[in-house]
Design an enzyme around this catalytic site. Structure first.
Site, PDB file in Angstrom:
ATOM      1  N   LYS A  49       0.868  -1.196   0.000  1.00 41.44           N
ATOM      2  CA  LYS A  49       0.000   0.000   0.000  1.00 41.44           C
ATOM      3  C   LYS A  49       0.905   1.246   0.000  1.00 41.44           C
ATOM      4  CE  LYS A  49      -3.737  -2.647   1.966  1.00 41.44           C
ATOM      5  NZ  LYS A  49      -4.970  -2.705   2.727  1.00 41.44           N
ATOM      6  N   HIS A  88      -8.972  -2.914  -5.905  1.00 41.28           N
ATOM      7  CA  HIS A  88      -8.911  -3.090  -4.449  1.00 41.28           C
ATOM      8  C   HIS A  88     -10.017  -2.252  -3.792  1.00 41.28           C
ATOM      9  CE1 HIS A  88      -7.491  -2.710  -0.298  1.00 41.28           C
ATOM     10  NE2 HIS A  88      -6.919  -3.886  -0.507  1.00 41.28           N
ATOM     11  N   GLU A 100     -11.290 -10.273  -0.953  1.00 41.92           N
ATOM     12  CA  GLU A 100     -10.999  -9.435   0.205  1.00 41.92           C
ATOM     13  C   GLU A 100     -12.298  -8.822   0.720  1.00 41.92           C
ATOM     14  OE1 GLU A 100      -6.438  -8.354  -0.162  1.00 41.92           O
ATOM     15  OE2 GLU A 100      -7.761  -6.640  -0.356  1.00 41.92           O
ATOM     16  N   GLY A 149      -7.858  -4.439   7.234  1.00 42.52           N
ATOM     17  CA  GLY A 149      -7.393  -3.466   8.234  1.00 42.52           C
ATOM     18  C   GLY A 149      -7.892  -3.746   9.640  1.00 42.52           C
ATOM     19  N   SER A 172      -6.320  -8.864   6.642  1.00 38.42           N
ATOM     20  CA  SER A 172      -5.802  -9.120   7.986  1.00 38.42           C
ATOM     21  C   SER A 172      -5.215 -10.524   8.166  1.00 38.42           C
ATOM     22  CB  SER A 172      -6.880  -8.834   9.039  1.00 38.42           C
ATOM     23  OG  SER A 172      -7.425  -7.537   8.837  1.00 38.42           O
TER      24      SER A 172
HETATM   25  P1  13P Z   1      -4.417  -5.947   5.750  1.00 37.01           P
HETATM   26  O1  13P Z   1      -3.878  -7.347   5.870  1.00 37.01           O
HETATM   27  O2  13P Z   1      -3.483  -4.927   6.294  1.00 37.01           O
HETATM   28  O3  13P Z   1      -5.811  -5.871   6.296  1.00 37.01           O
HETATM   29  O4  13P Z   1      -4.485  -5.620   4.189  1.00 37.01           O
HETATM   30  C1  13P Z   1      -5.111  -6.530   3.377  1.00 37.01           C
HETATM   31  C2  13P Z   1      -5.167  -6.001   1.993  1.00 37.01           C
HETATM   32  O5  13P Z   1      -5.945  -5.121   1.700  1.00 37.01           O
HETATM   33  C3  13P Z   1      -4.225  -6.566   1.034  1.00 37.01           C
HETATM   34  O6  13P Z   1      -4.474  -6.041  -0.219  1.00 37.01           O
END
Ligand code: 13P
Length: 260
Positions: free
Chosen positions: A12, A99, A170, A176, A215
């Protein structure tokens, strides 16, 4: 079916400085060195994608490189965007598209996402399409949600073109957070995604790898991938420590190789 398991990480906009991003890439590359049973990838923060690409190439590493986003056009007047031409030039392989954060904060709709997938395929790169539901939903309803998103995102693309597609499941409500979605929920969701996909593109759906993100940590990775429809994980914050990322790779490898 021969779907190679995958573990990837998106940074990110964490690790935005050249030294930290390069160190991270080098560390995970060292710690997972020589891994060929699994496919691994890293999507660095966009501003450091070039030095990370160089660091990975210098190591002749097996970790693939990708971008977290591309512009819907290869070149032209799209101020502030990132062109797929640059990613091709950097020998990138994966393009993350759709995303949750892009769909929500940057208002990307299915039409734009479809354009980006088409552009990615035209350039022989691999689309990593992210989909998910906003709230926890039960079986049949969940399939309807996925089918609607997939029909829109994959419109006007032939099944043959989609053989390399990767889907990252996701769920919005699990990104998050302190912990991932429950493995039992994820298993149902992945089965629904593959069924929805089969209804849209036929037997090619069996080639499509579907990985879970949201997560993921070393504590949950093993149970999450312990299902034939879960082909790997897409890691975020809990892979920022290179050791943790490498452990997740080992755990996924153990579970997936045992299963085959
Ligand atoms: P997190 O594991 O930090 O929640 O992020 C997941 C994600 O969005 C991967 O693209």
């Amino acid at each position: 079916m021969g779907r190679k398991p995958l573990v990837g990480i998106s940074l990110k906009i964490y690790q935005n400085k050249i030294a930290e991003a390069v160190n991270y890439a080098q560390s995970i590359s060292q710690l997972t060195n020589g891994e060929t049973d699994l496919e691994l990838f890293i999507l660095p923060s966009m501003g450091v994608i070039y030095p990370v690409a160089q660091a990975l190439h210098n190591r002749e590493n097996v970790i693939g490189l990708g971008a977290q986003n591309i512009a819907p056009l290869a070149n032209g007047a799209l101020t502030g965007e990132f062109s797929i031409e640059s990613l091709v030039d950097l020998q990138g392989h994966y393009v993350e598209i759709g995303h949750y954060e892009r769909r929500t904060y940057f208002h990307e709709d299915d039409e734009l996402i479809n354009q980006k997938i088409q552009l990615t395929l035209k350039n022989q790169l691999v689309p990593l399409l992210c989909i998910g539901e906003a709230q926890q939903t039960t079986g049949a309803e969940l399939k309807t949600v996925f089918k609607k998103i997939l029909a829109a995102d994959l419109a006007n693309i032939s099944p043959a073109q989609l053989a390399t597609l990767i889907i990252a499941y996701e769920p919005y409500w699990a990104i998050g957070k302190a912990a991932a979605a429950k493995a039992s929920y994820v298993a149902v969701a992945h089965t629904m995604i593959r069924e929805a996909l089969a209804e849209l593109i036929g037997p090619t759906a069996d080639n499509v790898r579907i990985i879970y993100g949201g997560s993921v940590s070393k504590d949950t990775a093993g149970s999450l991938v312990n299902n034939p429809n879960v082909d790997g994980v897409f890691v975020g914050r809990f892979g920022h420590d290179p050791q943790n990322f490498a452990e997740i790779v080992q755990i996924v490898k153990q579970v997936k190789l045992q299963a085959n």
